[in-house]
Design a protein around this motif. Structure first.
Motif, short mmCIF file in Angstrom:
data_model
loop_
_atom_site.label_atom_id
_atom_site.label_comp_id
_atom_site.label_asym_id
_atom_site.label_seq_id
_atom_site.Cartn_x
_atom_site.Cartn_y
_atom_site.Cartn_z
N ASN A 371 39.68 35.02 45.81
CA ASN A 371 38.66 34.47 44.92
C ASN A 371 38.17 35.52 43.93
OD1 ASN A 371 35.22 34.05 44.99
ND2 ASN A 371 36.51 32.48 44.05
N VAL A 372 38.02 36.75 44.40
CA VAL A 372 37.57 37.85 43.53
C VAL A 372 38.62 38.13 42.45
CG1 VAL A 372 36.94 40.30 43.47
CG2 VAL A 372 36.15 38.86 45.36
N ILE A 373 39.89 38.18 42.86
CA ILE A 373 40.98 38.43 41.90
C ILE A 373 41.07 37.28 40.90
CG2 ILE A 373 43.49 38.64 41.67
CD1 ILE A 373 43.44 40.04 44.44
N GLU A 374 40.95 36.06 41.38
CA GLU A 374 41.01 34.89 40.52
C GLU A 374 39.92 34.93 39.46
OE1 GLU A 374 40.77 29.98 40.88
OE2 GLU A 374 40.52 31.25 42.65
N THR A 375 38.71 35.35 39.87
CA THR A 375 37.60 35.44 38.91
C THR A 375 37.87 36.52 37.88
OG1 THR A 375 36.13 34.77 40.73
CG2 THR A 375 35.10 35.55 38.70
N CYS A 376 38.43 37.64 38.31
CA CYS A 376 38.81 38.69 37.36
C CYS A 376 39.83 38.17 36.36
CB CYS A 376 39.38 39.90 38.11
SG CYS A 376 38.17 40.93 38.93
N ASN A 377 40.83 37.45 36.86
CA ASN A 377 41.87 36.92 35.97
C ASN A 377 41.30 35.95 34.94
OD1 ASN A 377 43.88 38.40 37.22
ND2 ASN A 377 44.45 36.75 38.64
N LYS A 378 40.27 35.22 35.33
CA LYS A 378 39.64 34.27 34.41
C LYS A 378 39.09 34.97 33.18
CE LYS A 378 35.71 32.27 35.65
NZ LYS A 378 34.74 31.35 36.28
N TYR A 379 38.64 36.22 33.36
CA TYR A 379 38.04 36.98 32.25
C TYR A 379 38.93 38.12 31.77
CZ TYR A 379 33.84 34.45 33.66
OH TYR A 379 32.93 33.46 33.96
N ASP A 380 40.19 38.14 32.22
CA ASP A 380 41.14 39.18 31.82
C ASP A 380 40.63 40.58 32.19
OD1 ASP A 380 43.64 39.91 30.77
OD2 ASP A 380 42.74 40.46 28.85
N ILE A 381 39.97 40.68 33.32
CA ILE A 381 39.47 41.96 33.83
C ILE A 381 40.57 42.64 34.64
CG2 ILE A 381 37.84 43.03 35.45
CD1 ILE A 381 35.82 40.85 34.64
N ALA A 382 40.75 43.92 34.43
CA ALA A 382 41.71 44.70 35.23
C ALA A 382 40.96 45.30 36.41
CB ALA A 382 42.34 45.79 34.39
N MET A 383 41.49 45.08 37.62
CA MET A 383 40.82 45.57 38.83
C MET A 383 41.79 46.30 39.74
SD MET A 383 38.50 43.51 41.63
CE MET A 383 39.82 42.37 42.10
N ALA A 384 41.40 47.50 40.16
CA ALA A 384 42.19 48.29 41.10
C ALA A 384 41.55 48.25 42.47
CB ALA A 384 42.30 49.73 40.61
N PHE A 385 42.38 48.09 43.50
CA PHE A 385 41.94 48.23 44.88
C PHE A 385 42.21 49.68 45.31
CE2 PHE A 385 42.33 43.60 46.64
CZ PHE A 385 41.21 43.24 45.91
N THR A 386 41.14 50.40 45.63
CA THR A 386 41.30 51.80 46.02
C THR A 386 41.67 51.97 47.49
OG1 THR A 386 38.98 52.08 46.64
CG2 THR A 386 39.55 52.43 44.31
N GLY A 387 41.29 50.98 48.30
CA GLY A 387 41.55 51.07 49.74
C GLY A 387 40.60 52.02 50.46
N ILE A 388 39.60 52.55 49.75
CA ILE A 388 38.71 53.57 50.32
C ILE A 388 37.25 53.11 50.15
CG2 ILE A 388 37.86 55.93 50.13
CD1 ILE A 388 40.63 55.84 51.23
N ARG A 389 36.54 53.09 51.28
CA ARG A 389 35.10 52.78 51.24
C ARG A 389 34.31 54.06 51.01
NH1 ARG A 389 32.37 50.03 56.45
NH2 ARG A 389 31.97 52.21 56.96
N LEU A 390 33.15 53.93 50.33
CA LEU A 390 32.37 55.12 49.96
C LEU A 390 30.91 54.99 50.40
CD1 LEU A 390 33.81 55.70 46.37
CD2 LEU A 390 34.17 57.16 48.36
N PHE A 391 30.68 54.49 51.61
CA PHE A 391 29.31 54.39 52.09
C PHE A 391 28.68 55.78 52.19
CE2 PHE A 391 29.54 50.12 54.59
CZ PHE A 391 29.45 49.45 53.40
N HIS A 392 27.40 55.84 51.88
CA HIS A 392 26.65 57.09 51.94
C HIS A 392 25.26 56.82 52.50
CE1 HIS A 392 25.42 61.14 50.86
NE2 HIS A 392 24.42 60.67 50.13
N HIS A 393 24.94 57.50 53.61
CA HIS A 393 23.62 57.33 54.26
C HIS A 393 23.15 58.69 54.77
CE1 HIS A 393 23.55 52.96 54.07
NE2 HIS A 393 24.76 52.93 54.54
#
Length: 393
Positions: A371-393
Motif C-alpha cells: 500500500n505504501v509503494i502503491e501510494t508512492c507510485n501514484k505521485y511518482d515518488i522514488a522510495m528506497a528501502f534501507t532495511g535498517i531501523r534507526l530508533f534512538h532512546h
C-alpha cells in the motif's frame, strides 16, 4: 582534561548529586573553556557532536546542528545561502558568510521557534563569522573541535560571560559497549556504529527509480539526523538542511504531520507577503519569529487584531489566506523524507506529498508495504528501502 565533572544538578534541580565521569578511569574527551554546562546541556552536546561529525563524514561538507532536549531542532551542511534564506534567517546584514556560518544559519533557521535556547554543535573549528552569528542568538552553549582566538573571545562575552563553550577531542573514540541505568537496572548494548552511506539507498522499490546524487545527499542528511532524534521520528530535508523534524511521537503519522507542518512553515516564511511584513525597527528577532509563526498559522487573528498588531507592525498586514497558503506550499518540490522505522500505511505518503516530498528513505518491512509503494507510485515518488531501523532512546 579531567576524569570527571561535577554538575550543579541532573535533569531537575532536585536531582542531586550529579556528575559525568569516565568509568574506565580515562580522561573526559571534553574541555570546558567557559561557563558551567548542565546535565541536559551535555546530553545535547554529545548527541549533537556525533550528528555533525557523521554529517561531515557522509557529505564532505562542514555541518551544524541546533539541539533542544536531546533532539535536533535543525541540522544542516555548509551550502551557500540564497538572498531569500539570508533574509528569513535574519543574517542578511552579516555580509559574506563562511561555510560553517551557513551551516549554522540553516540549522537554526529551519525551526527558529524550537531552536530558541539551543545547544549548538559544529563539525569544524568555530570561526569569527559563526561566532558573531551565535553571539546574537539566544543559546545555551556550543561544542566544537576548536575555536579561533577571536571567535572564542566573542563567545566568552555572551550571556554576561557565562556562555557554555566546550571543546571536544575529535580523535576520541568511545567504547563499543554503552550502558545506562533505569530504575536501578543497568541496560547494555552495542553502540549504534551504523555507517550511513549511499549503499543504503540502493534498493529502490518504486516505479520511479531515479534519485539524483544531490537528493541522495539530502536523504543521508535525513537519516543521520534521525539517528540522533528521539523516536518515533521523521525528517524532511531540502537543499542540504532539515526543514522539518517530527520527534518523539508514538504514532508515525503524527510524526509525519508534525514534521510536515514544520516544513510548510519553513516554506511559508519565504512567501512574499511574509517577507514583506512591516515590523517595527525595535522588535527583536525572537519576537519577529513568534509573530511570523502566529501570522502563518490558524490563529493569525492573535497577531492581527486591533491592539495587538500595533505592538510589532508599523501598519496592519493583510491576512495570508488559506487559499494563498495552499497555493504557495504547492510550489515546494523535490523535498526528501527519511523515517527511523517503516511507514505502516500509505497515509504517511499522502501527507508527505502535500509538503512536496519526491524522495523517501525508510526501512520497509510493514505488512502494508504494498500500500505504501502503491501510494508512492501514484505521485511518482522514488522510495528506497534501507532495511535498517534507526530508533534512538
Amino acid at each position: 582534561m579531567a576524569n570527571e565533572m561535577q554538575l550543579k544538578y541532573g535533569c531537575n534541580p532536585n536531582q542531586k548529586p550529579s556528575r559525568i565521569f569516565m568509568a574506565d578511569g580515562s580522561e573526559l574527551p571534553i574541555e570546558v573553556l567557559n561557563g558551567k554546562p548542565g546535565y541536559i546541556n551535555l546530553l545535547d552536546a554529545f548527541n549533537g557532536w556525533q550528528l555533525v561529525k557523521e554529517l561531515k563524514k557522509a557529505t564532505g561538507l562542514c555541518a551544524a546542528t541546533s539541539f533542544k532536549h536531546v533532539s535536533p531542532a535543525g541540522a544542516a551542511v555548509g551550502k551557500p545561502l540564497s538572498d531569500t534564506l539570508k533574509k528569513i534567517y535574519w543574517v542578511d546584514d552579516l555580509g559574506e558568510l563562511s561555510p560553517l556560518a551557513c551551516a549554522y544559519a540553516r540549522a537554526r533557521g529551519a525551526d527558529r521557534m524550537s531552536s530558541y535556547g539551543d545547544f549548538i554543535a559544529l563539525s569544524d573549528v568555530c570561526d569569527v563569522c559563526t561566532a558573531k552569528m551565535i553571539q546574537r542568538e539566544v543559546s545555551d552553549g556550543v561544542i566544537a573541535p576548536g575555536y579561533t582566538d577571536e571567535a572564542l573571545e566573542i563567545l566568552k562575552s555572551k550571556r554576561k560571560g557565562t556562555y557554555n563553550i566546550i571543546k571536544i577531542d575529535e580523535s576520541y573514540v568511545p567504547a563499543p559497549i554503552e550502558r545506562k541505568q533505569v530504575y536501578g537496572v543497568t541496560f547494555e548494548q552495542g553502540r549504534n556504529e551504523l555507517d550511513i552511506n549511499t549503499e543504503l539507498l540502493a534498493n529502490i522499490v518504486t516505479d520511479n527509480k531515479n534519485i539524483p546524487d544531490d537528493k541522495k545527499n539530502d536523504l543521508l542528511i535525513s537519516l543521520i539526523t534521525l539517528k540522533y532524534t528521539q523516536s518515533n521520528s521523521v525528517c524532511y530535508v531540502k537543499d542540504g538542511q532539515a526543514i522539518g523534524i517530527g520527534a518523539g511521537q508514538q504514532s508515525r503519522i503524527h510524526c509525519t504531520r508534525l514534521a510536515g507542518q514544520k516544513a510548510d512553515n519553513w516554506w511559508l516564511r519565504q512567501n512574499p507577503k511574509v517577507m514583506a511584513l512591516p515590523f517595527k525597527a525595535d522588535v527583536r528577532r525572537a519576537d519577529r519569529d513568534n509573530a511570523i509563526d502566529v501570522y502563518i498559522g490558524d490563529e493569525y487573528e492573535d497577531v492581527l487584531r486591533d491592539g495587538e498588531w500595533q505592538k510589532v507592525f508599523t501598519e496592519k498586514p493583510e491576512v495570508l489566506t488559506v487559499e494563498e497558503k495552499k497555493a504557495w506550499i504547492a510550489k515546494n518540490t523535490d523535498v526528501c523524507l527519511g523515517s527511523d522505522a517503516f511507514f505502516p500505511f500509505g497515509d504517511n505518503i499522502e501527507r508527505a506529498h502535500k509538503s512536496g516530498v519526491k524522495y523517501i528513505a525508510q526501512p520497509g518491512g510493514s505488512i502494508r508495504d504494498d500500500n505504501v509503494i502503491e501510494t508512492c507510485n501514484k505521485y511518482d515518488i522514488a522510495m528506497a528501502f534501507t532495511g535498517i531501523r534507526l530508533f534512538h532512546h
